[in-house]
Design a protein around this motif. Structure first.
Motif, PDB file in Angstrom:
ATOM      1  N   CYS A 209       1.152  -1.251  -0.017  1.00  0.00           N
ATOM      2  CA  CYS A 209      -0.027   0.121   0.009  1.00  0.00           C
ATOM      3  C   CYS A 209       0.812   1.309  -0.007  1.00  0.00           C
ATOM      4  N   PHE A 210       1.968   1.171   0.995  1.00  0.00           N
ATOM      5  CA  PHE A 210       2.921   2.261   0.592  1.00  0.00           C
ATOM      6  C   PHE A 210       3.564   2.664  -0.676  1.00  0.00           C
ATOM      7  N   ILE A 211       3.736   1.584  -1.254  1.00  0.00           N
ATOM      8  CA  ILE A 211       4.571   1.446  -2.646  1.00  0.00           C
ATOM      9  C   ILE A 211       3.533   2.370  -3.673  1.00  0.00           C
ATOM     10  N   ILE A 212       2.148   1.870  -3.494  1.00  0.00           N
ATOM     11  CA  ILE A 212       1.083   2.558  -4.350  1.00  0.00           C
ATOM     12  C   ILE A 212       0.982   3.990  -4.260  1.00  0.00           C
ATOM     13  N   LEU A 213       0.905   4.071  -2.768  1.00  0.00           N
ATOM     14  CA  LEU A 213       0.614   5.550  -2.494  1.00  0.00           C
ATOM     15  C   LEU A 213       1.935   6.366  -2.901  1.00  0.00           C
ATOM     16  N   PHE A 214       3.115   6.001  -2.564  1.00  0.00           N
ATOM     17  CA  PHE A 214       4.346   6.689  -3.148  1.00  0.00           C
ATOM     18  C   PHE A 214       4.396   7.049  -4.473  1.00  0.00           C
ATOM     19  N   ASN A 215       3.918   6.195  -5.065  1.00  0.00           N
ATOM     20  CA  ASN A 215       3.810   6.237  -6.771  1.00  0.00           C
ATOM     21  C   ASN A 215       2.857   7.115  -7.245  1.00  0.00           C
ATOM     22  N   SER A 216       1.715   7.260  -6.552  1.00  0.00           N
ATOM     23  CA  SER A 216       0.531   8.052  -6.931  1.00  0.00           C
ATOM     24  C   SER A 216       1.126   9.496  -6.513  1.00  0.00           C
ATOM     25  N   TYR A 217       1.686   9.827  -5.337  1.00  0.00           N
ATOM     26  CA  TYR A 217       2.050  11.128  -5.031  1.00  0.00           C
ATOM     27  C   TYR A 217       3.232  11.554  -5.770  1.00  0.00           C
ATOM     28  N   VAL A 218       4.163  10.625  -6.428  1.00  0.00           N
ATOM     29  CA  VAL A 218       5.204  11.160  -7.238  1.00  0.00           C
ATOM     30  C   VAL A 218       4.449  11.654  -8.557  1.00  0.00           C
ATOM     31  N   ILE A 219       3.552  10.982  -9.176  1.00  0.00           N
ATOM     32  CA  ILE A 219       2.694  11.340 -10.349  1.00  0.00           C
ATOM     33  C   ILE A 219       2.026  12.696  -9.861  1.00  0.00           C
ATOM     34  N   VAL A 220       1.504  12.818  -8.779  1.00  0.00           N
ATOM     35  CA  VAL A 220       0.851  13.952  -8.714  1.00  0.00           C
ATOM     36  C   VAL A 220       1.928  15.369  -8.436  1.00  0.00           C
ATOM     37  N   LEU A 221       2.946  15.036  -7.695  1.00  0.00           N
ATOM     38  CA  LEU A 221       3.938  16.034  -7.481  1.00  0.00           C
ATOM     39  C   LEU A 221       4.598  16.361  -9.064  1.00  0.00           C
ATOM     40  N   VAL A 222       4.730  15.444  -9.948  1.00  0.00           N
ATOM     41  CA  VAL A 222       5.434  15.589 -11.112  1.00  0.00           C
ATOM     42  C   VAL A 222       4.242  16.760 -12.030  1.00  0.00           C
ATOM     43  N   THR A 223       3.043  16.277 -11.824  1.00  0.00           N
ATOM     44  CA  THR A 223       2.059  17.052 -12.621  1.00  0.00           C
ATOM     45  C   THR A 223       1.778  18.482 -12.071  1.00  0.00           C
ATOM     46  N   ILE A 224       2.148  18.700 -10.835  1.00  0.00           N
ATOM     47  CA  ILE A 224       2.022  20.030 -10.086  1.00  0.00           C
ATOM     48  C   ILE A 224       3.344  20.732 -10.518  1.00  0.00           C
ATOM     49  N   LYS A 225       4.394  20.217 -10.731  1.00  0.00           N
ATOM     50  CA  LYS A 225       5.683  20.711 -11.040  1.00  0.00           C
ATOM     51  C   LYS A 225       5.567  21.688 -12.297  1.00  0.00           C
ATOM     52  N   HIS A 226       4.694  20.831 -13.522  1.00  0.00           N
ATOM     53  CA  HIS A 226       4.519  21.539 -14.772  1.00  0.00           C
ATOM     54  C   HIS A 226       3.543  22.592 -14.871  1.00  0.00           C
ATOM     55  N   HIS A 227       2.903  23.035 -13.840  1.00  0.00           N
ATOM     56  CA  HIS A 227       2.092  23.791 -13.772  1.00  0.00           C
ATOM     57  C   HIS A 227       2.345  24.930 -12.593  1.00  0.00           C
TER      58      HIS A 227
END
Length: 316
Positions: A209-227
């Motif tokens: 569950c932690f790995i899934i959460l970590f990956n999801s937040y990485v995706i979210v943070l990468v998305t935020i970085k481009h805005h």
């Protein structure tokens, strides 16, 4: 239960230290943390309910997280504090099993709820146009109900497992509450096999569950970085707060259940961390880092000072 499996009728909770000075210190510190946890999380629940601007899926999930944090802080801490005062540090066999049940109920439920909160932020930031249709009020309720169902199922599996263990001699639990990593070592069976069971149930589930959460937040943070905008900065603050809570909650759980034969000292430190310190992180992080919550609390304070001004309550 078969009498052979339960020759031990009670357990002795050794606590965190035998030193009277340290016990007094722990009593004061943990009492303060417990009161702060209850007040802080209660304030979040009341604020979200009272302020219509916070009637959104994210804050609905946050309110449920606060309820879980108060529950997690309450399953063992009050008894520990009372034990320091009375010197009575025993717990019945049934009481021990009850603590195991509620510990795994609240932690299992919180794991799924944190994943639901991660899913909410992922849709809100990565697929904003679909947010209203995907994260509806009914979906939020379903996510919360599902988290409790999973928590009950996980907890029942741990309790059933504990009830099958034969306890025929040692009854000293080297901690301030009952949990399987400590209790199963008192059983009159090979603890290696039991350790593998715990790793496969609690440890691997928590790590996955932690790995899934970590990956999801990485995706979210990468998305935020481009805005680069005010909304992106707000989203970054929110997600950072979410991730801190996730890291602080999952870290100790993974260490305890992935390596159940750790030293008792390490287990004690980690146990204190995720049962006493982690529940207070929610109000601290969300109130100090979230401008909306701070504004809502100020409005609530003004409403209490000016009761003639009323605001209709409606959720979402």
């Amino acid at each position: 239960m078969d009498a052979a499996n339960k020759s031990v009728s009670e357990f002795v909770l050794l606590g965190l230290s035998k030193s009277w000075e340290l016990q007094l210190f722990f009593f004061m510190v943990f009492s303060l943390f417990y009161v702060a946890t209850i007040i802080g999380n209660s304030l979040i629940v009341i604020t979200v309910i009272a302020d219509s601007h916070l009637h959104s899926p994210m804050y609905f999930l946050l309110t449920n997280l606060s309820v879980l944090d108060m529950s997690l802080a309450s399953f063992a801490t009050p008894k520990m504090v009372t034990d320091y005062l009375t010197g009575h540090k025993t717990i019945s066999f049934d009481g021990c099993i009850t603590q195991i049940f509620f510990l795994h109920l609240f932690t299992g439920t919180e794991i799924i709820l944190l994943m639901a909160m991660s899913f909410d932020r992922y849709i809100a930031i990565c697929k904003p146009l679909r947010y209203a249709s995907v994260i509806s009020p009914w979906v939020c309720v379903a996510l919360v109900v599902a988290s409790w169902i999973v928590g009950v199922m996980h907890s029942m599996s741990q309790v059933i497992f504990a009830l099958t263990l034969p306890f025929c001699g040692p009854n000293e639990v080297d901690n301030f509450f009952c949990d399987l990593p400590v209790v199963f070592q008192l059983a009159c069976v090979d603890t290696y096999v039991l350790g593998l069971f715990m790793i496969s149930t609690s440890g691997i589930i928590a790590l996955s569950c932690f790995i899934i959460l970590f990956n999801s937040y990485v995706i979210v943070l990468v998305t935020i970085k481009h805005h680069s905008s005010k909304e992106s900065s707000k989203a970054l603050t929110t997600c950072t707060a979410h991730f801190i809570v996730v890291l602080m909650f999952f870290g100790p759980c993974i260490l305890i259940y992935m390596w159940p034969l750790n030293s008792f000292l390490i287990d004690k430190i980690l146990s204190v961390f995720y049962t006493i310190f982690t529940p207070i992180l929610n109000p601290v992080i969300y109130t100090l880092r979230n401008q909306e919550v701070k504004t809502a609390m100020r409005k609530l304070k003004n409403r209490l000072l000016n009761p003639n001004k009323t605001t209709p309550l409606h959720y979402f």
